[in-house]
Write a protein that holds these residues in place. Structure first.
Motif, PDB file in Angstrom:
ATOM      1  N   MET A  42       0.744  -1.215  -0.158  1.00 45.85           N
ATOM      2  CA  MET A  42       0.022   0.025  -0.147  1.00 45.85           C
ATOM      3  C   MET A  42       1.016   1.210  -0.012  1.00 45.85           C
ATOM      4  O   MET A  42       0.622   2.120  -0.621  1.00 45.85           O
ATOM      5  N   LEU A  43       1.901   1.203   0.749  1.00 44.14           N
ATOM      6  CA  LEU A  43       2.990   2.333   0.724  1.00 44.14           C
ATOM      7  C   LEU A  43       3.549   2.554  -0.824  1.00 44.14           C
ATOM      8  O   LEU A  43       3.621   3.633  -1.142  1.00 44.14           O
ATOM      9  N   LEU A  44       3.820   1.422  -1.359  1.00 44.50           N
ATOM     10  CA  LEU A  44       4.544   1.387  -2.598  1.00 44.50           C
ATOM     11  C   LEU A  44       3.336   2.178  -3.541  1.00 44.50           C
ATOM     12  O   LEU A  44       3.604   2.946  -4.495  1.00 44.50           O
ATOM     13  N   ALA A  45       2.116   1.640  -3.675  1.00 43.22           N
ATOM     14  CA  ALA A  45       1.032   2.189  -4.421  1.00 43.22           C
ATOM     15  C   ALA A  45       0.964   3.654  -4.382  1.00 43.22           C
ATOM     16  O   ALA A  45       0.791   4.341  -5.255  1.00 43.22           O
ATOM     17  N   PHE A  46       0.981   4.164  -2.830  1.00 45.84           N
ATOM     18  CA  PHE A  46       0.887   5.399  -2.593  1.00 45.84           C
ATOM     19  C   PHE A  46       2.138   6.276  -3.320  1.00 45.84           C
ATOM     20  O   PHE A  46       2.007   7.426  -3.865  1.00 45.84           O
ATOM     21  N   HIS A  47       3.364   5.680  -2.984  1.00 46.81           N
ATOM     22  CA  HIS A  47       4.649   6.567  -3.563  1.00 46.81           C
ATOM     23  C   HIS A  47       4.444   6.439  -5.079  1.00 46.81           C
ATOM     24  O   HIS A  47       4.950   7.600  -5.621  1.00 46.81           O
ATOM     25  N   ARG A  48       3.977   5.390  -5.738  1.00 45.23           N
ATOM     26  CA  ARG A  48       4.231   5.502  -7.097  1.00 45.23           C
ATOM     27  C   ARG A  48       3.083   6.530  -7.852  1.00 45.23           C
ATOM     28  O   ARG A  48       3.455   7.308  -8.776  1.00 45.23           O
ATOM     29  N   LYS A  49       2.202   6.410  -7.166  1.00 47.35           N
ATOM     30  CA  LYS A  49       1.030   7.636  -7.506  1.00 47.35           C
ATOM     31  C   LYS A  49       1.579   9.139  -7.160  1.00 47.35           C
ATOM     32  O   LYS A  49       1.175  10.084  -8.205  1.00 47.35           O
ATOM     33  N   GLN A  50       2.303   9.265  -6.028  1.00 43.88           N
ATOM     34  CA  GLN A  50       2.808  10.664  -5.830  1.00 43.88           C
ATOM     35  C   GLN A  50       3.850  11.115  -6.830  1.00 43.88           C
ATOM     36  O   GLN A  50       3.901  11.948  -7.280  1.00 43.88           O
ATOM     37  N   ARG A  51       4.657   9.980  -7.308  1.00 46.04           N
ATOM     38  CA  ARG A  51       5.523  10.424  -8.455  1.00 46.04           C
ATOM     39  C   ARG A  51       5.144  10.642  -9.329  1.00 46.04           C
ATOM     40  O   ARG A  51       5.626  11.413 -10.463  1.00 46.04           O
ATOM     41  N   SER A  52       3.714  10.065 -10.087  1.00 50.20           N
ATOM     42  CA  SER A  52       3.218  10.242 -11.102  1.00 50.20           C
ATOM     43  C   SER A  52       2.675  11.655 -11.322  1.00 50.20           C
ATOM     44  O   SER A  52       2.475  12.246 -12.234  1.00 50.20           O
ATOM     45  N   ARG A  53       2.207  12.150 -10.214  1.00 41.42           N
ATOM     46  CA  ARG A  53       1.478  13.240  -9.895  1.00 41.42           C
ATOM     47  C   ARG A  53       2.502  14.586 -10.077  1.00 41.42           C
ATOM     48  O   ARG A  53       2.295  15.624 -10.409  1.00 41.42           O
ATOM     49  N   SER A  54       3.554  14.291  -9.543  1.00 38.89           N
ATOM     50  CA  SER A  54       4.683  15.327  -9.229  1.00 38.89           C
ATOM     51  C   SER A  54       5.870  14.908  -9.883  1.00 38.89           C
ATOM     52  O   SER A  54       6.924  14.567  -8.997  1.00 38.89           O
ATOM     53  N   PRO A  55       6.209  14.881 -11.038  1.00 42.70           N
ATOM     54  CA  PRO A  55       7.274  14.537 -11.897  1.00 42.70           C
ATOM     55  C   PRO A  55       8.322  15.379 -11.573  1.00 42.70           C
ATOM     56  O   PRO A  55       9.726  14.989 -11.315  1.00 42.70           O
ATOM     57  N   LEU A  56       8.336  16.480 -11.017  1.00 38.88           N
ATOM     58  CA  LEU A  56       9.122  17.641 -10.770  1.00 38.88           C
ATOM     59  C   LEU A  56      10.028  17.220  -9.598  1.00 38.88           C
ATOM     60  O   LEU A  56      11.279  17.663  -9.072  1.00 38.88           O
ATOM     61  N   LEU A  57       9.341  16.315  -8.620  1.00 40.39           N
ATOM     62  CA  LEU A  57      10.133  15.872  -7.282  1.00 40.39           C
ATOM     63  C   LEU A  57      11.429  15.002  -7.862  1.00 40.39           C
ATOM     64  O   LEU A  57      12.459  15.302  -7.313  1.00 40.39           O
ATOM     65  N   GLY A  58      11.271  14.550  -8.852  1.00 43.45           N
ATOM     66  CA  GLY A  58      12.684  13.342  -9.363  1.00 43.45           C
ATOM     67  C   GLY A  58      13.464  14.608 -10.027  1.00 43.45           C
ATOM     68  O   GLY A  58      14.643  14.343  -9.916  1.00 43.45           O
ATOM     69  N   ALA A  59      12.856  15.680 -10.917  1.00 44.45           N
ATOM     70  CA  ALA A  59      13.902  16.561 -11.326  1.00 44.45           C
ATOM     71  C   ALA A  59      14.688  17.341 -10.114  1.00 44.45           C
ATOM     72  O   ALA A  59      15.803  17.701 -10.331  1.00 44.45           O
ATOM     73  N   ALA A  60      13.890  17.688  -9.121  1.00 38.85           N
ATOM     74  CA  ALA A  60      14.561  18.444  -7.936  1.00 38.85           C
ATOM     75  C   ALA A  60      15.751  17.624  -7.546  1.00 38.85           C
ATOM     76  O   ALA A  60      16.858  18.239  -7.077  1.00 38.85           O
ATOM     77  N   MET A  61      15.551  16.403  -7.401  1.00 38.47           N
ATOM     78  CA  MET A  61      16.570  15.573  -6.620  1.00 38.47           C
ATOM     79  C   MET A  61      17.753  15.478  -7.664  1.00 38.47           C
ATOM     80  O   MET A  61      18.732  15.372  -7.372  1.00 38.47           O
ATOM     81  N   ASP A  62      17.330  15.371  -8.885  1.00 37.61           N
ATOM     82  CA  ASP A  62      18.490  15.172  -9.918  1.00 37.61           C
ATOM     83  C   ASP A  62      19.451  16.415  -9.734  1.00 37.61           C
ATOM     84  O   ASP A  62      20.568  16.373 -10.027  1.00 37.61           O
ATOM     85  N   ILE A  63      18.803  17.638  -9.626  1.00 37.63           N
ATOM     86  CA  ILE A  63      19.538  18.878  -9.734  1.00 37.63           C
ATOM     87  C   ILE A  63      20.594  19.021  -8.274  1.00 37.63           C
ATOM     88  O   ILE A  63      21.538  19.334  -8.389  1.00 37.63           O
ATOM     89  N   VAL A  64      19.787  18.462  -7.240  1.00 36.66           N
ATOM     90  CA  VAL A  64      20.497  18.496  -5.778  1.00 36.66           C
ATOM     91  C   VAL A  64      21.868  17.625  -5.987  1.00 36.66           C
ATOM     92  O   VAL A  64      22.816  17.879  -5.474  1.00 36.66           O
TER      93      VAL A  64
END
Length: 207
Positions: free
Chosen positions: A88-110
């Motif tokens: 259930m945590l993983l399902a939540f995590h995947r949905k969050q990432r799909s809704r907020s792709p900029l989170l991954g981009a921000a981590m990439d910049i950091v």
């Protein structure tokens, strides 16, 4: 976002897993019992001032409430209850990432820009009583490296008699580290899995 709001999201995004594993009726009971378990935990949840501490801690109480509801209220055995909670945590995590792709981009910049890494480390080294305690590391081969020496998630789960829920939260770090291209997380151990520290080493991925 508060842990109670995160609980509601995890229950919503993981509902299909609960229905698949438990059936419609028991899935509805899980929703009710998890909220009751959370309310019982609420007074013991630390009230951190630091936004970083709040963010890093926020999935602990929801995971514990869902696990307790499955294991103690619905009678699901320990192993399946842990697995279902993690799913259930993983399902939540995947949905969050799909809704907020900029989170991954921000981590990439950091991870790629030294000024961004320095700013992140500075904020991590600002300590709060009872919060996460980070120490600098000195791995020349890692663009970003640090150790976690104290984890309130571990303390909280142990006090509630369920330290076994912490590793599933730790494993989300591995998923988040897969997002920046060309970077990977190397970690030999974690406090939640019995190690003396969480050693985070973000390194350039081998081609």
């Amino acid at each position: 976002m508060s842990p109670s709001e995160r609980l509601a999201q995890v229950l919503t995004e993981g509902r299909f897993i609960a229905i698949r594993e438990l059936g419609e009726e028991s899935a509805a009971e899980l929703h009710t019992h998890a909220k009751e378990r959370y309310l019982a935990l609420e007074e013991s949840i630390p009230r951190f001032r630091s936004s970083m501490n709040r963010k890093l801690f926020e999935l602990g109480p929801p995971a514990l409430a869902i696990y307790q509801a499955l294991h103690h209220d619905l009678g699901v055995d320990r192993g399946p209850a842990l697995r279902m909670t993690e799913d259930m945590l993983l399902a939540f995590h995947r949905k969050q990432r799909s809704r907020s792709p900029l989170l991954g981009a921000a981590m990439d910049i950091v991870l790629r820009l030294k000024p961004a890494r320095s700013l992140l480390l500075k904020s991590m080294l600002t300590r709060e009583p009872g919060g996460f305690r980070f120490d600098r590391a000195s791995d020349a081969g890692a663009p970003l490296d640090f150790d976690v020496r104290a984890c309130p998630l571990v303390t909280f789960a142990r006090r509630q008699g369920a330290p076994e829920v912490v590793p599933m939260v730790c494993r989300l770090d591995d998923l988040q580290a897969q997002e920046p291209r060309g970077i990977e997380l190397q970690r030999a151990g974690a406090l939640g899995m019995g190690a003396e520290r969480c050693d985070f080493r973000y390194v350039t991925a081998k081609k």
